[in-house]
Design a protein around this motif. Structure first.
Motif, PDB file in Angstrom:
ATOM      1  N   LEU A  68      10.977   9.502   5.766  1.00 48.92           N
ATOM      2  CA  LEU A  68      10.064   9.154   4.814  1.00 48.92           C
ATOM      3  C   LEU A  68      10.429   7.862   3.954  1.00 48.92           C
ATOM      4  CD1 LEU A  68       9.078  12.486   2.943  1.00 48.92           C
ATOM      5  CD2 LEU A  68       7.539  11.048   4.255  1.00 48.92           C
ATOM      6  N   LYS A  69      11.671   7.565   3.743  1.00 52.43           N
ATOM      7  CA  LYS A  69      12.214   6.545   2.761  1.00 52.43           C
ATOM      8  C   LYS A  69      12.356   5.365   3.957  1.00 52.43           C
ATOM      9  CE  LYS A  69      14.094   9.015  -0.830  1.00 52.43           C
ATOM     10  NZ  LYS A  69      15.315   9.288  -1.693  1.00 52.43           N
ATOM     11  N   GLN A  70      12.765   5.399   5.094  1.00 50.30           N
ATOM     12  CA  GLN A  70      13.005   4.204   5.962  1.00 50.30           C
ATOM     13  C   GLN A  70      11.756   3.285   6.017  1.00 50.30           C
ATOM     14  OE1 GLN A  70      14.406   5.955  10.014  1.00 50.30           O
ATOM     15  NE2 GLN A  70      12.385   5.715  10.690  1.00 50.30           N
ATOM     16  N   TYR A  71      10.459   4.010   5.932  1.00 51.57           N
ATOM     17  CA  TYR A  71       9.324   3.270   5.908  1.00 51.57           C
ATOM     18  C   TYR A  71       8.517   2.683   4.696  1.00 51.57           C
ATOM     19  CZ  TYR A  71       8.664   4.651  10.880  1.00 51.57           C
ATOM     20  OH  TYR A  71       8.816   4.748  12.328  1.00 51.57           O
ATOM     21  N   TRP A  72       9.620   2.899   3.638  1.00 50.89           N
ATOM     22  CA  TRP A  72       9.437   1.990   2.210  1.00 50.89           C
ATOM     23  C   TRP A  72       9.604   0.562   2.472  1.00 50.89           C
ATOM     24  CZ3 TRP A  72      12.133   5.093  -2.080  1.00 50.89           C
ATOM     25  CH2 TRP A  72      11.631   6.326  -2.334  1.00 50.89           C
ATOM     26  N   ASN A  73       8.735  -0.065   1.921  1.00 44.44           N
ATOM     27  CA  ASN A  73       8.700  -1.563   2.054  1.00 44.44           C
ATOM     28  C   ASN A  73      10.246  -2.008   0.993  1.00 44.44           C
ATOM     29  OD1 ASN A  73       8.447  -4.591   1.556  1.00 44.44           O
ATOM     30  ND2 ASN A  73       6.937  -4.147   3.227  1.00 44.44           N
ATOM     31  N   ARG A  74      11.003  -2.957   1.575  1.00 41.95           N
ATOM     32  CA  ARG A  74      12.151  -3.346   0.857  1.00 41.95           C
ATOM     33  C   ARG A  74      11.909  -4.307  -0.280  1.00 41.95           C
ATOM     34  NH1 ARG A  74      16.379  -4.735   5.846  1.00 41.95           N
ATOM     35  NH2 ARG A  74      16.340  -2.556   6.926  1.00 41.95           N
ATOM     36  N   GLU A  75      10.972  -4.689  -0.483  1.00 35.18           N
ATOM     37  CA  GLU A  75      10.144  -5.557  -1.447  1.00 35.18           C
ATOM     38  C   GLU A  75       9.576  -4.476  -2.361  1.00 35.18           C
ATOM     39  OE1 GLU A  75       8.166  -9.086  -1.137  1.00 35.18           O
ATOM     40  OE2 GLU A  75       8.967  -9.585   0.935  1.00 35.18           O
ATOM     41  N   ASP A  76      10.068  -4.502  -3.706  1.00 37.07           N
ATOM     42  CA  ASP A  76       9.578  -3.397  -4.671  1.00 37.07           C
ATOM     43  C   ASP A  76       8.146  -3.860  -4.791  1.00 37.07           C
ATOM     44  OD1 ASP A  76      12.041  -2.005  -4.603  1.00 37.07           O
ATOM     45  OD2 ASP A  76      12.634  -3.081  -6.491  1.00 37.07           O
ATOM     46  N   LYS A  77       7.851  -5.070  -5.244  1.00 37.73           N
ATOM     47  CA  LYS A  77       6.538  -5.465  -5.591  1.00 37.73           C
ATOM     48  C   LYS A  77       5.412  -5.177  -4.498  1.00 37.73           C
ATOM     49  CE  LYS A  77       6.328  -9.020  -8.774  1.00 37.73           C
ATOM     50  NZ  LYS A  77       5.989 -10.655  -9.170  1.00 37.73           N
ATOM     51  N   LEU A  78       5.767  -5.470  -3.269  1.00 39.24           N
ATOM     52  CA  LEU A  78       5.078  -4.841  -2.147  1.00 39.24           C
ATOM     53  C   LEU A  78       4.751  -3.476  -1.767  1.00 39.24           C
ATOM     54  CD1 LEU A  78       3.311  -6.234   0.026  1.00 39.24           C
ATOM     55  CD2 LEU A  78       5.148  -6.056   1.680  1.00 39.24           C
ATOM     56  N   GLN A  79       5.798  -2.609  -2.232  1.00 37.93           N
ATOM     57  CA  GLN A  79       6.068  -1.108  -2.050  1.00 37.93           C
ATOM     58  C   GLN A  79       4.840  -0.878  -2.957  1.00 37.93           C
ATOM     59  OE1 GLN A  79       6.975   0.841   0.517  1.00 37.93           O
ATOM     60  NE2 GLN A  79       5.543   2.042  -0.670  1.00 37.93           N
ATOM     61  N   GLN A  80       4.948  -1.109  -4.345  1.00 36.56           N
ATOM     62  CA  GLN A  80       4.190  -0.895  -5.324  1.00 36.56           C
ATOM     63  C   GLN A  80       2.788  -0.942  -4.925  1.00 36.56           C
ATOM     64  OE1 GLN A  80       5.079  -2.383  -9.166  1.00 36.56           O
ATOM     65  NE2 GLN A  80       3.322  -1.434 -10.262  1.00 36.56           N
ATOM     66  N   LEU A  81       2.576  -2.128  -4.194  1.00 42.04           N
ATOM     67  CA  LEU A  81       1.117  -2.645  -4.030  1.00 42.04           C
ATOM     68  C   LEU A  81       0.622  -1.487  -3.070  1.00 42.04           C
ATOM     69  CD1 LEU A  81      -1.238  -4.627  -4.058  1.00 42.04           C
ATOM     70  CD2 LEU A  81      -0.219  -5.632  -2.009  1.00 42.04           C
TER      71      LEU A  81
END
Length: 472
Positions: A68-81
């Motif tokens: 689950l976590k490996q597909y998070w985007n490393r850029e916090d702003k992009l992940q929040q989007l």
């Protein structure tokens, strides 16, 4: 311990017959920890949601949490989007973003971005693009861009009174939505017409306002729904003040106000044509033989529902891939397209073919309500990039491109079916999936791919070859 009981019924029997009435499961046997519904889940942080999921449904498997976590985007702003696109987000689900080049559409050469996981779709579309690129390319024309919304309501009274009331209140309906339509009208769109329809033959006391809109470059769902809700408000309020209505007639009940995804007047035509003697690239078939086989295949899809569904699914392989890449609603497109395939009372092929005066012609007319502004088009970075690749098209331009992608995909599929068969090309494209499922090394992949350049691919034959390599 809370218990769940159920009965199994066998549909199709004259009396539904319960089987195994004593079949009782205890929740503890399904999941020893989860015994009550979770409260306030939407208020959990993302970490808390994943921890809850792990505790109750993943058996605290660290590998599952890692996935689950490996597909998070490393850029916090992009992940929040991405997190804010929908609710209860715990990860991102990736699909391949590919490119089908060499599409000549109305004399312009473009590359089409496609988002799809199915093997051979992009390859088939690209091959069809190359085939028709040397034969004049694709022609595409938007026939209409009218979209539909409806206010559904219950009226118990004299229909002639309702008609008079609607005529008198018509201008007020349009005036009420002017603050909503002002900007759309500047772009050449807006409300086209509002019609009162009597549907009481279908359902007692049921009427509707059937409304047509032009939403220009936006898909227009929010615009249409906002207008419809305002229409409903005015309709209901003015009915209470209408002197010709009796007490029951004044009490109009609004059931719902919602756009329709069936848009039979928001239609685009895509087509290709060439002389028969240029049609075939198969040394075993001349142009006439190819055309005869192709036309029969299309005719089967026109008259046989079971074939038509699969035939049209192939068209949607191309269409959905571009709709997804450009941030449009593929569920709405799918629903509208399949309804259109049934518009004459029988589900049938969306594509058609003919030969006249030794000219082969293959075409499709299809409803597509698409947008290039609003929604995800300005938010999702890859959607913005896809539209940039397409040279920032208008909604009408995108309709043409999407229709062409569907036509190309269908041509490629039918061409394969009547010549080599669908599996030869599909399984070669599927080869890498099989190798990845078997955890093949890069050296094993290289050997297997080389072997199947000259051999027929099947799942069992790939496994056999892989086992031989590993034994050696």
């Amino acid at each position: 311990m809370k218990k769940i009981g159920f009965k199994l019924y066998l549909p199709g029997l004259s009396d539904y017959t319960p089987r195994n009435n004593n079949c009782i499961f205890e929740l503890s046997k399904i999941n020893p920890k989860m015994t009550e519904p979770v409260a306030g889940f939407s208020k959990f942080s993302k970490e808390e949601k994943i921890q809850w999921l792990s505790n109750y449904y993943l058996n605290n498997d660290p590998e599952a949490v890692k996935v689950l976590k490996q597909y998070w985007n490393r850029e916090d702003k992009l992940q929040q989007l991405h997190d804010e696109f929908t609710e209860n987000t715990i990860s991102n689900f990736y699909l391949p973003f590919g490119l089908a080049p060499n599409f000549l559409i109305n004399g312009r050469l473009i590359a089409i971005p496609m988002v799809i996981e199915e093997s051979s779709v992009i390859a088939a579309a690209s091959k069809a693009a190359k085939f028709w690129g040397s034969r004049g390319g694709f022609k595409a024309t938007v026939l209409n861009t009218k979209k539909i919304g409806q206010v559904h309501f219950i009226y118990k009274g004299d229909f002639s009174k309702l008609q008079r009331f609607f005529t008198e209140v018509y201008s007020q309906l349009l005036d009420a939505v002017k603050p909503i339509t002002k900007n759309m009208e500047k772009r050449g769109g807006g409300v086209l017409e509002v019609e009162l329809r009597d549907k009481t033959e279908k359902l007692e006391n049921y009427y509707q306002l059937h409304c047509n809109f032009d939403t220009r470059d936006s898909m227009g769902a929010n615009f249409i729904n906002s207008c419809l809700e305002k229409f409903a408000e005015v309709l209901q309020n003015e009915a209470h003040n209408y002197s010709d209505f009796n007490a029951e007639e004044k009490d109009i009940e609004i059931l719902m106000s919602i756009l329709s995804n069936y848009v039979p007047e928001c239609v685009v035509r895509a087509e290709v044509s060439c002389p028969l003697d240029e049609l075939s690239d198969d040394p075993k078939l001349d142009g006439q033989e190819f055309a005869d086989k192709f036309l029969r295949a299309i005719r089967i899809a026109e008259v046989e529902k079971h074939r038509a569904v699969t035939h049209n699914k192939g068209i949607m392989n191309g269409i959905d891939a571009v709709v997804l890449a450009t941030g449009n609603d593929f569920r709405a497109v799918e629903a509208g397209v399949h309804a259109y395939a049934s518009k004459d009372g029988e589900y049938t092929s969306l594509t058609h073919a003919s030969v006249e005066n030794k000219i082969f012609r293959f075409w499709m007319e299809i409803p597509l309500a698409l947008g290039t502004v609003g929604g995800l088009t300005s938010l999702h970075p890859l959607v913005k990039l896809a539209l940039q690749i397409l040279q920032k098209p208008s909604a009408e331009d995108l309709m043409k491109i999407v229709a062409v992608a569907g036509l190309a995909q269908n041509f490629g599929a039918v061409k394969s079916l009547i010549t080599t068969g669908i599996q030869q090309g599909h399984m070669k494209m599927h080869l890498m999936n099989i190798l990845n499922q078997q955890h093949a090394t890069s050296q094993e992949k290289e050997f297997i791919i080389d072997f199947f350049r000259k051999n027929k691919v099947s799942h069992s034959s790939v496994i056999d070859q892989l086992e031989k390599i590993r034994q050696q």
